[in-house]
Each structure stands twice: as structure tokens, then as C-alpha cells.
Motif scaffolding. Structure first.
Motif, mmCIF file in Angstrom:
data_model
loop_
_atom_site.group_PDB
_atom_site.id
_atom_site.type_symbol
_atom_site.label_atom_id
_atom_site.label_comp_id
_atom_site.label_asym_id
_atom_site.label_seq_id
_atom_site.Cartn_x
_atom_site.Cartn_y
_atom_site.Cartn_z
ATOM 1 N N TRP A 39 0.853 -1.179 0.000
ATOM 2 C CA TRP A 39 0.000 0.000 0.000
ATOM 3 C C TRP A 39 0.895 1.237 0.000
ATOM 4 C CZ3 TRP A 39 -4.121 -0.757 4.462
ATOM 5 C CH2 TRP A 39 -4.913 -1.878 4.169
ATOM 6 N N HIS A 40 0.443 2.278 -0.668
ATOM 7 C CA HIS A 40 1.254 3.496 -0.685
ATOM 8 C C HIS A 40 1.371 4.092 0.717
ATOM 9 C CE1 HIS A 40 3.347 6.829 -2.480
ATOM 10 N NE2 HIS A 40 2.523 7.685 -1.906
ATOM 11 N N LYS A 41 0.254 4.138 1.435
ATOM 12 C CA LYS A 41 0.230 4.604 2.814
ATOM 13 C C LYS A 41 -0.836 3.823 3.574
ATOM 14 C CE LYS A 41 1.633 9.473 2.154
ATOM 15 N NZ LYS A 41 1.264 10.876 2.439
ATOM 16 N N ILE A 42 -0.674 3.778 4.896
ATOM 17 C CA ILE A 42 -1.691 3.144 5.721
ATOM 18 C C ILE A 42 -3.030 3.857 5.552
ATOM 19 C CG2 ILE A 42 -2.372 2.583 8.093
ATOM 20 C CD1 ILE A 42 -0.041 0.933 7.001
ATOM 21 N N SER A 43 -2.981 5.178 5.380
ATOM 22 C CA SER A 43 -4.206 5.963 5.233
ATOM 23 C C SER A 43 -4.819 5.841 3.845
ATOM 24 C CB SER A 43 -3.923 7.438 5.548
ATOM 25 O OG SER A 43 -2.869 7.935 4.739
ATOM 26 N N TYR A 44 -4.128 5.162 2.920
ATOM 27 C CA TYR A 44 -4.660 4.930 1.575
ATOM 28 C C TYR A 44 -4.735 3.420 1.326
ATOM 29 C CZ TYR A 44 -3.479 9.879 0.766
ATOM 30 O OH TYR A 44 -3.389 11.246 0.848
ATOM 31 N N PRO A 45 -5.644 2.731 1.997
ATOM 32 C CA PRO A 45 -5.675 1.263 1.908
ATOM 33 C C PRO A 45 -5.937 0.777 0.486
ATOM 34 C CG PRO A 45 -7.664 2.112 2.971
ATOM 35 C CD PRO A 45 -6.719 3.254 2.870
ATOM 36 N N CYS A 46 -5.220 -0.270 0.132
ATOM 37 C CA CYS A 46 -5.386 -0.959 -1.157
ATOM 38 C C CYS A 46 -4.917 -0.133 -2.351
ATOM 39 C CB CYS A 46 -6.839 -1.396 -1.389
ATOM 40 S SG CYS A 46 -7.525 -2.404 -0.062
ATOM 41 N N GLN A 47 -4.235 0.989 -2.100
ATOM 42 C CA GLN A 47 -3.828 1.863 -3.196
ATOM 43 C C GLN A 47 -2.344 1.701 -3.532
ATOM 44 O OE1 GLN A 47 -5.014 5.964 -2.630
ATOM 45 N NE2 GLN A 47 -7.006 5.360 -1.791
ATOM 46 N N VAL A 48 -2.054 1.685 -4.828
ATOM 47 C CA VAL A 48 -0.687 1.655 -5.350
ATOM 48 C C VAL A 48 -0.492 2.922 -6.170
ATOM 49 C CG1 VAL A 48 0.977 0.397 -6.773
ATOM 50 C CG2 VAL A 48 -0.753 -0.864 -5.449
ATOM 51 N N TRP A 49 0.550 3.692 -5.850
ATOM 52 C CA TRP A 49 0.901 4.888 -6.612
ATOM 53 C C TRP A 49 2.268 4.676 -7.248
ATOM 54 C CZ3 TRP A 49 -0.296 9.954 -3.408
ATOM 55 C CH2 TRP A 49 -1.611 9.932 -2.972
ATOM 56 N N LEU A 50 2.467 5.256 -8.417
ATOM 57 C CA LEU A 50 3.772 5.133 -9.064
ATOM 58 C C LEU A 50 4.877 5.736 -8.210
ATOM 59 C CD1 LEU A 50 2.923 5.958 -12.808
ATOM 60 C CD2 LEU A 50 3.001 3.722 -11.671
ATOM 61 N N ASP A 51 4.561 6.787 -7.462
ATOM 62 C CA ASP A 51 5.542 7.401 -6.576
ATOM 63 C C ASP A 51 6.189 6.347 -5.666
ATOM 64 O OD1 ASP A 51 3.270 8.917 -7.323
ATOM 65 O OD2 ASP A 51 3.644 10.431 -5.811
ATOM 66 N N GLY A 52 5.347 5.453 -5.149
ATOM 67 C CA GLY A 52 5.797 4.494 -4.158
ATOM 68 C C GLY A 52 6.859 3.536 -4.654
ATOM 69 N N LEU A 53 6.845 3.248 -5.947
ATOM 70 C CA LEU A 53 7.875 2.363 -6.494
ATOM 71 C C LEU A 53 9.256 2.989 -6.369
ATOM 72 C CD1 LEU A 53 5.924 1.104 -9.612
ATOM 73 C CD2 LEU A 53 6.542 -0.258 -7.621
ATOM 74 N N TYR A 54 9.331 4.294 -6.603
ATOM 75 C CA TYR A 54 10.623 4.965 -6.426
ATOM 76 C C TYR A 54 11.003 5.047 -4.952
ATOM 77 C CZ TYR A 54 14.373 8.360 -6.418
ATOM 78 O OH TYR A 54 15.572 8.977 -6.208
ATOM 79 N N MET A 55 10.012 5.293 -4.100
ATOM 80 C CA MET A 55 10.303 5.434 -2.677
ATOM 81 C C MET A 55 10.873 4.156 -2.073
ATOM 82 S SD MET A 55 9.433 8.547 -2.399
ATOM 83 C CE MET A 55 8.512 9.650 -3.477
ATOM 84 N N ALA A 56 10.409 3.006 -2.547
ATOM 85 C CA ALA A 56 10.731 1.756 -1.868
ATOM 86 C C ALA A 56 11.652 0.810 -2.616
ATOM 87 C CB ALA A 56 9.435 1.012 -1.536
ATOM 88 N N MET A 57 11.482 0.659 -3.923
ATOM 89 C CA MET A 57 12.107 -0.463 -4.611
ATOM 90 C C MET A 57 13.633 -0.384 -4.721
ATOM 91 S SD MET A 57 9.828 -2.610 -4.895
ATOM 92 C CE MET A 57 8.088 -2.546 -4.552
ATOM 93 N N PRO A 58 14.238 0.762 -5.009
ATOM 94 C CA PRO A 58 15.707 0.778 -5.005
ATOM 95 C C PRO A 58 16.283 0.410 -3.640
ATOM 96 C CG PRO A 58 14.871 2.647 -6.231
ATOM 97 C CD PRO A 58 13.688 2.018 -5.554
ATOM 98 N N PHE A 59 15.685 0.944 -2.559
ATOM 99 C CA PHE A 59 16.138 0.562 -1.216
ATOM 100 C C PHE A 59 15.952 -0.939 -0.987
ATOM 101 C CE2 PHE A 59 14.939 -0.553 3.120
ATOM 102 C CZ PHE A 59 16.062 -0.153 3.823
ATOM 103 N N PHE A 60 14.791 -1.463 -1.345
ATOM 104 C CA PHE A 60 14.492 -2.878 -1.173
ATOM 105 C C PHE A 60 15.542 -3.732 -1.897
ATOM 106 C CE2 PHE A 60 10.548 -5.938 -1.322
ATOM 107 C CZ PHE A 60 11.200 -6.805 -0.462
ATOM 108 N N MET A 61 15.882 -3.357 -3.118
ATOM 109 C CA MET A 61 16.861 -4.113 -3.896
ATOM 110 C C MET A 61 18.263 -4.004 -3.294
ATOM 111 S SD MET A 61 17.249 -6.173 -6.455
ATOM 112 C CE MET A 61 15.837 -5.993 -7.544
ATOM 113 N N MET A 62 18.639 -2.820 -2.849
ATOM 114 C CA MET A 62 19.942 -2.649 -2.209
ATOM 115 C C MET A 62 20.064 -3.563 -0.987
ATOM 116 S SD MET A 62 20.394 1.500 -2.184
ATOM 117 C CE MET A 62 20.479 2.475 -3.685
ATOM 118 N N TYR A 63 19.017 -3.573 -0.178
ATOM 119 C CA TYR A 63 19.061 -4.387 1.036
ATOM 120 C C TYR A 63 19.124 -5.875 0.703
ATOM 121 C CZ TYR A 63 18.343 -5.608 5.913
ATOM 122 O OH TYR A 63 18.518 -6.095 7.185
ATOM 123 N N GLU A 64 18.361 -6.293 -0.295
ATOM 124 C CA GLU A 64 18.376 -7.704 -0.703
ATOM 125 C C GLU A 64 19.772 -8.127 -1.140
ATOM 126 O OE1 GLU A 64 15.951 -10.154 -0.556
ATOM 127 O OE2 GLU A 64 15.165 -8.580 0.748
#
Length: 391
Positions: A135-160
Motif C-alpha cells: 500500500w502506498h500509505k496506511i491511510s490509503y488502503p489498497c492503493q498503489v501509486w507510481l511514486d511508491g515504487l521509487y520510494m521503496a524499490m531501489p532501497f528494497f533491492m539494495m538491502y536484498e
């Protein structure tokens, strides 16, 4: 770039840096309008990433020292930022943590290593859609925003790559794949800003779950997410690597269809000269940066770089003002989103009506990132030199 332009842009980067500290960042106009102290936020994270990329491009220690000092004020010794509550569980809060990787490598400070673990634990606790996307935010249930992919995925991949044995590679790949399946428009090849799996948000189409428009900065967030995730991804995972590379190039080819003769792109990408629409800086800079980095990393053919230079020069010619004291960058959409208390409906008229400002970090950061890539334009490594660092 000629030496005069390099000097002008260097002064611009330095002027913002010299007027900023963790409690009063000159580029964060949203925060400066509020009376309370600056808090952990993704805009500062984007700017610090830009300064680290300038450090990688120039070797100038002042950019590293500034980033370390700024982040040092925001982060406690246990790797957590103060004043971060459960209500802050969102992908936006993950974005600044990507700078921990290069900062740890370059300074050896243990709190950056602890910060990686802290934010990874928060990331994996974020609720997901039925198809597995955060989810993009807890306050936006079930929602996916394109912004969120940039916010999370590079970090997620680095950590992996570093600490989790690559066990979540397919998770990351699947989240991108679901976005392509649910949010890509078959006719234009562009992506809608948001998707609501529940179809209950006021902005969501009852059939598709998608928001109504192709917002330029959303396309930019997705392109940067793809490029920066690929930068740190192990190419040995051939299927996933090539899949994300194909998705990046497919989107880029779709976006470039709409490039204006000035080199820039419009706030609502596919509506050109429609009344109220305008050539927007942040999304244009994101596209330029994504292309230049992808070319340097051999993710795109060299011929694409010319389109990136046209975009960057379009911004320079239209919106960059080199004043005697404080240079400025205009044409930046201050903020845009979906739903919330303002009931943002995601229509073109909504995007046209958001404030357009100067020196806002969402525009300045990708502009400086593109500048850093232009400084490195002659670099053509067989393997990315800074792949591990995400620079």
C-alpha cells in the motif's frame, strides 16, 4: 556541457546547500510553510541522494560532508529518526534510507548500518494488496501509486543484495509486473498515477481501479524507480533483470512520443497545449536523468542521450535563472496526489491547478541528478562503477 554552464549549475547546487540544514532545508517548501520542526521526509531524501551523486561525479568532499551532516542530525545512533510514529508507515518514509548505503560505505558510521535494518523492518510490515503490492500509505488502503515504487524499490533491492541473500528478488519483480498489468494504458503506453484495488476511492475508475490522468511526475517516478533498481540488481537473475529493462524502455519510448519541441514535457503528458497545461520541470528532469543514467549503465542505446540533453536544455532555457545571489529553478509542480482530505480527483484540471513554484526539491533533486550524469557523460563502464552504492 560548456564550462560556463557547469559553473552556473555548480553555483546553484552550492547556494541551496549553503542555505540549508536539517531543521531548515531551503528546498522543502512544504515543510517551510509549517510551524513545527522539520521531520523525516522523502523530499530531503531525494536532495541528499542528488548531492551524493554530485559527489560521485565531481569528487568534491563538500557534497559528502553536507549529506553526512544533514542526515546525522535527522538520525539517532540506533538508526531511527526521531518523531517517526506508526502513522508514518508509508513508502514515502522509506525513500531517504537509500542514502544509508553509500554513507555507510564512505563514512563507516554504524548508525547508517543500523538504519538500513530499521527501515527494512518497517518496509516489510507495510500492508499489501491481494496481488502483493505495498500500500502506498496506511491511510490509503489498497492503493498503489507510481511514486511508491521509487520510494521503496531501489532501497528494497539494495538491502536484498547486501543483507538478505536476494531472497525477495521475485517479490520486487512481481510488484513492478503488477503495476504494468494494472496501471499501463494499452493505447498510449503511459501509466496512470494511481490504482485502487478496492475501486472505492473517489478518483478510481470503477472498472479498472485507475486514476484518470497521466501525470508527468508519476511517469518520472516510475522511470527512476526502474533505472535505480536495475542499477543495483544482480544481472545473473536474467529473466527478472531483462523484464525490468524491457519495461523501462517500453515506458520511455511511450513518453518520448510526447516530447515538446522545447525538449520538455507537459504536466499532463498527453494533453499538450490544452488550456491550463504547462511544461513542467520536475517530470522533465526525471526523464532526462533516467535516460542519461540508463545510457551510462548500458541499459539503453547511446542515441537516447540526445533526447535527454534536449529535455535538460529545455529546462535550462525556460526555467533556470542565474541571479547574482540565489540562482533559481522554476516551473516545478509543488505537490500533487490523490484523494485525502482535499478529495483530489486526479483529473487534468486538478493537476493544472496545483501551485507552480521555484527551488522545490522534487524538481531540484532530479535536475541535479541529471546534471551529475551529464558531468559523467564520457563514462562508459562495462559494469556500473557505483552499482553497489546506488550512485
Amino acid at each position: 556541457m560548456d564550462t560556463e554552464t557547469i559553473s552556473r549549475l555548480g553555483r546553484f547546487a552550492d547556494s541551496l546547500m549553503e542555505r540549508s540544514c536539517a531543521q531548515s532545508p531551503a528546498w522543502n517548501l512544504e515543510r517551510l510553510q509549517k510551524p513545527d520542526k522539520n521531520r523525516w521526509n522523502y523530499v530531503d531524501g531525494c536532495m541528499l541522494s542528488a548531492y551524493l551523486q554530485l559527489y560521485a561525479a565531481t569528487g568534491k568532499e563538500k557534497y559528502l560532508k553536507f549529506t553526512d551532516s544533514f542526515m546525522g542530525e535527522l538520525l539517532r545512533e540506533d538508526g531511527s529518526p526521531p518523531a517517526l510514529s506508526d502513522d508514518d508507515r508509508s513508502l514515502d518514509a522509506i525513500a531517504p534510507a537509500r542514502v544509508f548505503f553509500p554513507l555507510f560505505d564512505l563514512t563507516g558510521k554504524e548508525k547508517y548500518r543500523k538504519g538500513m535494518d530499521f527501515f527494512f523492518s518497517r518496509l516489510i510490515e507495510i500492508p499489501r494488496t491481494r496481488e502483493g503490492n505495498f500500500w502506498h500509505k496506511i491511510s490509503y488502503p489498497c492503493q498503489v501509486w507510481l511514486d511508491g515504487l521509487y520510494m521503496a524499490m531501489p532501497f528494497f533491492m539494495m538491502y536484498e543484495n547486501r543483507y538478505d541473500g536476494m531472497k525477495n528478488y521475485f517479490d520486487i519483480y512481481t510488484q513492478f509486473s503488477v503495476v504494468r498489468k494494472r496501471m499501463r494504458d494499452e493505447k498510449t503506453g503511459l501509466y496512470y498515477h494511481g490504482y485502487d484495488e478496492s475501486r472505492t476511492a473517489g478518483w478510481a475508475d470503477k472498472m479498472t481501479g485507475c486514476s484518470p490522468s497521466f501525470w508527468l511526475r508519476a511517469e518520472g517516478w516510475l522511470l527512476m524507480a526502474l533505472v535505480e533498481t536495475l542499477e543495483v540488481m544482480d544481472e545473473q537473475l536474467y529473466y527478472e533483470y531483462r523484464g525490468l529493462q524491457s519495461m523501462m524502455r517500453e515506458l520511455l519510448d511511450a513518453v518520448l512520443v510526447f516530447q515538446d519541441s522545447t525538449g520538455m514535457f507537459y504536466q499532463v503528458v498527453d494533453r499538450g497545449m490544452e488550456k491550463g497545461n504547462y511544461l513542467e520541470t520536475s517530470g522533465t528532469a526525471m526523464i532526462a536523468y533516467s535516460i542519461l543514467k540508463a545510457v551510462r549503465l548500458h541499459l539503453l542505446p547511446v542515441r537516447y542521450a540526445e533526447r535527454a540533453k534536449q529535455a535538460f536544455n529545455g529546462i535550462l532555457n525556460r526555467y533556470f535563472m542565474d541571479g547574482p545571489l540565489n540562482p533559481s529553478l522554476g516551473g516545478v509542480c509543488m505537490v500533487a496526489g490523490l484523494g485525502g482530505p482535499e478529495e483530489r480527483d486526479g483529473t487534468p484540471v486538478y493537476y493544472y491547478g496545483e501551485p507552480v513554484v521555484q527551488n522545490e526539491g522534487k524538481g531540484v533533486a532530479p535536475f541535479l541528478m541529471a546534471f551529475a550524469e551529464l558531468l559523467r557523460i564520457d563514462e562508459a563502464p562495462t559494469e556500473p562503477k557505483e552499482g553497489r552504492l546506488g550512485l
